[in-house]
Write a protein that holds these residues in place. Structure first.
Motif, PDB file in Angstrom:
ATOM      1  N   ALA A  74      48.951  64.944  21.664  1.00 30.33           N
ATOM      2  CA  ALA A  74      48.206  65.817  22.581  1.00 30.33           C
ATOM      3  C   ALA A  74      47.882  67.157  21.917  1.00 30.33           C
ATOM      4  N   CYS A  75      48.816  67.712  21.171  1.00 34.15           N
ATOM      5  CA  CYS A  75      48.556  68.978  20.469  1.00 34.15           C
ATOM      6  C   CYS A  75      47.443  68.819  19.439  1.00 34.15           C
ATOM      7  N   MET A  76      47.468  67.727  18.708  1.00 37.05           N
ATOM      8  CA  MET A  76      46.420  67.504  17.714  1.00 37.05           C
ATOM      9  C   MET A  76      45.048  67.341  18.374  1.00 37.05           C
ATOM     10  N   VAL A  77      45.010  66.665  19.521  1.00 35.08           N
ATOM     11  CA  VAL A  77      43.741  66.508  20.235  1.00 35.08           C
ATOM     12  C   VAL A  77      43.229  67.853  20.721  1.00 35.08           C
ATOM     13  N   VAL A  78      44.134  68.686  21.248  1.00 35.91           N
ATOM     14  CA  VAL A  78      43.728  70.021  21.709  1.00 35.91           C
ATOM     15  C   VAL A  78      43.156  70.826  20.544  1.00 35.91           C
ATOM     16  N   ILE A  79      43.830  70.807  19.413  1.00 39.02           N
ATOM     17  CA  ILE A  79      43.362  71.565  18.246  1.00 39.02           C
ATOM     18  C   ILE A  79      42.016  71.026  17.759  1.00 39.02           C
ATOM     19  N   ALA A  80      41.914  69.700  17.641  1.00 39.12           N
ATOM     20  CA  ALA A  80      40.666  69.100  17.145  1.00 39.12           C
ATOM     21  C   ALA A  80      39.494  69.390  18.084  1.00 39.12           C
ATOM     22  N   LEU A  81      39.719  69.251  19.383  1.00 39.30           N
ATOM     23  CA  LEU A  81      38.643  69.532  20.339  1.00 39.30           C
ATOM     24  C   LEU A  81      38.235  70.998  20.310  1.00 39.30           C
ATOM     25  N   HIS A  82      39.230  71.872  20.172  1.00 39.63           N
ATOM     26  CA  HIS A  82      38.895  73.295  20.156  1.00 39.63           C
ATOM     27  C   HIS A  82      38.114  73.666  18.893  1.00 39.63           C
ATOM     28  N   VAL A  83      38.496  73.107  17.764  1.00 37.33           N
ATOM     29  CA  VAL A  83      37.765  73.382  16.525  1.00 37.33           C
ATOM     30  C   VAL A  83      36.349  72.809  16.607  1.00 37.33           C
ATOM     31  N   TRP A  84      36.223  71.630  17.220  1.00 37.45           N
ATOM     32  CA  TRP A  84      34.925  70.959  17.298  1.00 37.45           C
ATOM     33  C   TRP A  84      34.003  71.603  18.323  1.00 37.45           C
ATOM     34  N   LYS A  85      34.478  71.809  19.552  1.00 33.99           N
ATOM     35  CA  LYS A  85      33.616  72.268  20.637  1.00 33.99           C
ATOM     36  C   LYS A  85      33.738  73.757  20.960  1.00 33.99           C
ATOM     37  N   ARG A  86      34.801  74.413  20.515  1.00 35.85           N
ATOM     38  CA  ARG A  86      35.040  75.835  20.816  1.00 35.85           C
ATOM     39  C   ARG A  86      35.055  76.100  22.325  1.00 35.85           C
ATOM     40  N   ASN A  87      35.634  75.153  23.077  1.00 35.20           N
ATOM     41  CA  ASN A  87      35.708  75.283  24.521  1.00 35.20           C
ATOM     42  C   ASN A  87      37.173  75.154  24.922  1.00 35.20           C
TER      43      ASN A  87
END
Length: 109
Positions: free
Chosen positions: A73-86
């Motif tokens: 879950a932490c990796m998904v949060v980091i990846a999504l934030h880096v990708w979408k900046r949301n």
């Protein structure tokens, strides 16, 4: 009786919140001290770091699921934030994924 009491509590809490949010603008006007600007830049990251530590403090990598749901879950949060900046999207997706994993993929042993 209790509904009116609860309404008063909510109204007072709301008024105090609004007052505390307006207070810096009243105190400093348009000119803000450098220290306040510095805190505005640094505190969001510090708060997020403290929340991550607080949320992961009970993870035991030697037992149960070995921290896999939390780590994924932490990796998904980091990846999504880096990708979408949301931020909201990242947090909601990570929380939903974590809840799905602990309920269905890694049920309590």
């Amino acid at each position: 009786m209790y509904d009116v009491h609860a309404m008063y509590i909510v109204l007072i809490a709301g008024a105090v919140t609004v007052f505390l949010r307006i207070l810096p603008f009243i105190a400093f006007g348009k000119r803000r001290p450098e220290f306040v600007l510095y805190l505005g830049r640094v505190l969001p990251y510090a708060v997020m770091a403290m929340l991550v530590v607080y949320c992961l403090r009970g993870v035991n990598v030697l037992e149960g699921t070995h921290g896999l749901p939390e780590g994924i879950a932490c990796m998904v949060v980091i990846a999504l934030h880096v990708w979408k900046r949301n931020t909201l999207l990242s947090i909601i997706a990570g929380t939903a994924l974590y809840m799905f994993m602990v309920q269905y993929v890694f049920p309590q042993l």
